[in-house]
Design a protein around this motif. Sequence first.
Motif, mmCIF file in Angstrom:
data_model
loop_
_atom_site.group_PDB
_atom_site.id
_atom_site.type_symbol
_atom_site.label_atom_id
_atom_site.label_comp_id
_atom_site.label_asym_id
_atom_site.label_seq_id
_atom_site.Cartn_x
_atom_site.Cartn_y
_atom_site.Cartn_z
ATOM 1 N N SER A 89 0.825 -1.204 0.000
ATOM 2 C CA SER A 89 0.000 0.000 0.000
ATOM 3 C C SER A 89 0.859 1.253 0.000
ATOM 4 C CB SER A 89 -0.893 -0.006 1.234
ATOM 5 O OG SER A 89 -0.084 -0.110 2.385
ATOM 6 N N ALA A 209 -3.685 -5.417 9.623
ATOM 7 C CA ALA A 209 -3.207 -4.567 8.531
ATOM 8 C C ALA A 209 -2.684 -3.226 9.020
ATOM 9 C CB ALA A 209 -4.266 -4.348 7.456
ATOM 10 N N PRO A 211 -1.280 -0.967 12.795
ATOM 11 C CA PRO A 211 -1.007 -1.068 14.230
ATOM 12 C C PRO A 211 -2.238 -0.660 15.030
ATOM 13 C CG PRO A 211 0.620 0.312 13.102
ATOM 14 C CD PRO A 211 -0.473 0.049 12.137
ATOM 15 N N ASN A 230 -5.808 -10.621 16.208
ATOM 16 C CA ASN A 230 -4.850 -9.790 15.477
ATOM 17 C C ASN A 230 -4.191 -10.586 14.342
ATOM 18 O OD1 ASN A 230 -3.092 -7.774 14.778
ATOM 19 N ND2 ASN A 230 -2.071 -7.644 16.768
ATOM 20 N N SER A 231 -4.137 -9.965 13.185
ATOM 21 C CA SER A 231 -3.585 -10.615 11.992
ATOM 22 C C SER A 231 -2.471 -9.734 11.429
ATOM 23 C CB SER A 231 -4.719 -10.753 10.970
ATOM 24 O OG SER A 231 -4.230 -10.942 9.674
ATOM 25 N N GLY A 233 0.681 -9.176 8.582
ATOM 26 C CA GLY A 233 1.316 -9.595 7.334
ATOM 27 C C GLY A 233 1.772 -8.382 6.560
ATOM 28 N N SER A 235 2.864 -7.241 2.247
ATOM 29 C CA SER A 235 2.851 -7.722 0.856
ATOM 30 C C SER A 235 4.125 -8.450 0.489
ATOM 31 C CB SER A 235 2.694 -6.570 -0.119
ATOM 32 O OG SER A 235 1.934 -5.568 0.408
ATOM 33 N N ASP A 299 9.187 -3.273 10.961
ATOM 34 C CA ASP A 299 8.217 -3.406 12.049
ATOM 35 C C ASP A 299 8.937 -3.789 13.331
ATOM 36 O OD1 ASP A 299 5.890 -2.801 10.587
ATOM 37 O OD2 ASP A 299 5.909 -4.809 9.710
ATOM 38 N N ARG A 323 6.931 1.283 13.699
ATOM 39 C CA ARG A 323 7.910 0.955 12.672
ATOM 40 C C ARG A 323 9.171 1.744 12.964
ATOM 41 N NH1 ARG A 323 6.569 -1.243 7.960
ATOM 42 N NH2 ARG A 323 7.947 0.158 6.856
ATOM 43 N N LYS A 420 -5.944 1.773 5.412
ATOM 44 C CA LYS A 420 -5.219 1.919 6.661
ATOM 45 C C LYS A 420 -5.344 3.353 7.170
ATOM 46 C CE LYS A 420 -2.005 -1.482 5.084
ATOM 47 N NZ LYS A 420 -0.991 -2.346 5.632
HETATM 48 P P1 AMP Z 1 1.213 -3.754 3.199
HETATM 49 O O1 AMP Z 1 2.370 -4.477 2.629
HETATM 50 O O2 AMP Z 1 0.809 -2.571 2.423
HETATM 51 O O3 AMP Z 1 0.060 -4.673 3.465
HETATM 52 O O4 AMP Z 1 1.667 -3.177 4.617
HETATM 53 C C1 AMP Z 1 2.264 -4.016 5.563
HETATM 54 C C2 AMP Z 1 2.547 -3.263 6.841
HETATM 55 O O5 AMP Z 1 1.315 -3.002 7.551
HETATM 56 C C3 AMP Z 1 3.377 -4.044 7.805
HETATM 57 O O6 AMP Z 1 4.759 -3.970 7.500
HETATM 58 C C4 AMP Z 1 3.029 -3.352 9.115
HETATM 59 O O7 AMP Z 1 3.749 -2.150 9.261
HETATM 60 C C5 AMP Z 1 1.559 -3.044 8.943
HETATM 61 N N1 AMP Z 1 0.742 -4.103 9.568
HETATM 62 C C6 AMP Z 1 0.150 -5.147 8.973
HETATM 63 N N2 AMP Z 1 -0.531 -5.906 9.864
HETATM 64 C C7 AMP Z 1 -0.347 -5.340 11.072
HETATM 65 C C8 AMP Z 1 -0.770 -5.650 12.417
HETATM 66 N N3 AMP Z 1 -1.561 -6.675 12.688
HETATM 67 N N4 AMP Z 1 -0.346 -4.833 13.403
HETATM 68 C C9 AMP Z 1 0.433 -3.767 13.140
HETATM 69 N N5 AMP Z 1 0.862 -3.424 11.920
HETATM 70 C C10 AMP Z 1 0.487 -4.186 10.888
#
Ligand code: AMP
Length: 432
Positions: A89, A209, A211, A230-231, A233, A235, A299, A323, A420
């Motif tokens: 994103s 997705a 914090p 809490n999930s 991940g 990309s 992260d 981050r 987000k």
């Molecule tokens: P994207 O690749 O665009 O989906 O963004 C990924 C980033 O979103 C991760 O590196 C985190 O910084 C943040 N993120 C995703 N899931 C979480 C979560 N459950 N808690 C906190 N941050 C998250």
Amino acid sequence: MFFDPLEGLDRKELEGLQSVRLRSVTQAAARSPLYAGLFQEHGLRADQIRGLDDLARIPLTDKEHLRSSYPDGLLCRPKEEMVRLHASSGTTGAATVIFHTAGDIQTWADLVARCFHMVGVRPGDVFQNMSGYGLFTGGLGIHYGAERLGCLTIPAGAGNSKRQIKLLQDFLVTVIHIIPSYALHLATVFQSLGVEPSGLHLKTALIGAEPHSEEIRRRIEELYGVKAYNSYGLSEMNGPGVAFECPEQNGMHIWEDAFLPEILDPVTLEPVPEGEVGELILTTLTREGMPILRYRTRDLTRFLPGDCPCGRVHRRIDRIVGRSDDMIIIKGVNIFPMQVERVLMAIPEVGQNYLIVLERQGYLDQFKVQVEVKSEFFVEDMRELKKLQNKITGLLRDELLVTPKVELVEARSLPCSEGKAQRVCDLRGQAE
Ligand code: AMP
Ligand code: ZN
């Protein structure tokens, strides 16, 4: 009991599998232009990586490598074998693109299905995905996992709150996937329609997705009458399905058969002492089309000590505290937006949204926090509001050690994104 027998491996079996997979993924990666170049630069041959003990010899990869290899310099197989691409994103800066083979899509769906199953989702559940579809991985990534498990899957996509609510009602939805900030926003829409979200058929919310604090989770659980998990991940590591909470709701299990985790000090790049916070580094162990080795996620988190009562040995990470690149420095003090959120969300009068605004006056940084106040507390009596403002200022100062300027605003008056949440508005670089 487990969706995938790999969830039940013991540590020795898991490390054996990781070693074998690391060896083959390194050899595959060496066929991509990026890693061929990086290995050469570091005087490393792929066959020198024989197992976990050699991990530290592999150079780190960061977002800059991905950007400079745009669009396809990380592919280690012909492009004709790729069936899908996604992009991050771009939370910070330009987008990066990730390609997947058909096998990758299947492995990814299995991982997501494993997460759902772990928290009690089963075939027969009705699942509504409120993530944006398209390049963002929270759409299709989650979607394929839910179908793989056998849920009736509603690809609602992001936004359009009234339609979301109608779908939830009409199809007796039991499980939702929703970004936490949107979950709070949607609750206010429910309220304006006079519908009680906890009166629906919902039992589980998968949130992630972005914090969010424990306080936000509790709010979502109360508002919707669900258990929320809490999930985590990104990309670069497929998307959702990297780490997920189990029913204990105490840290997220990283699927270590698919992702090899390390936690390093972001400055020295040395491993942090056991249990301390550092930057999460991940290696894809199973991806065929575009493996990524020792990726700097930026992260910040820590491994939770001890065994999880659920019986899985896959290590747990704590919720992401921020981050390494979203840290705000005000008057020399390091501040993570998450600290502000924790304080605010524990205050009963505070509504569902807030915004941190950074401004420069002369040479001085000003740190302002705009806070929505629940409508029942947004009273005419200025003295009451002033009292609340002082209380919030004091609580923030105690946590952050700097005094912010607190501005109280009406409920639903701050900008709310469909994706987000943007928690920080930094105006310091702009002309005054
Ligand atoms: P994207 O690749 O665009 O989906 O963004 C990924 C980033 O979103 C991760 O590196 C985190 O910084 C943040 N993120 C995703 N899931 C979480 C979560 N459950 N808690 C906190 N941050 C998250
Ligand atoms: Zn567990």
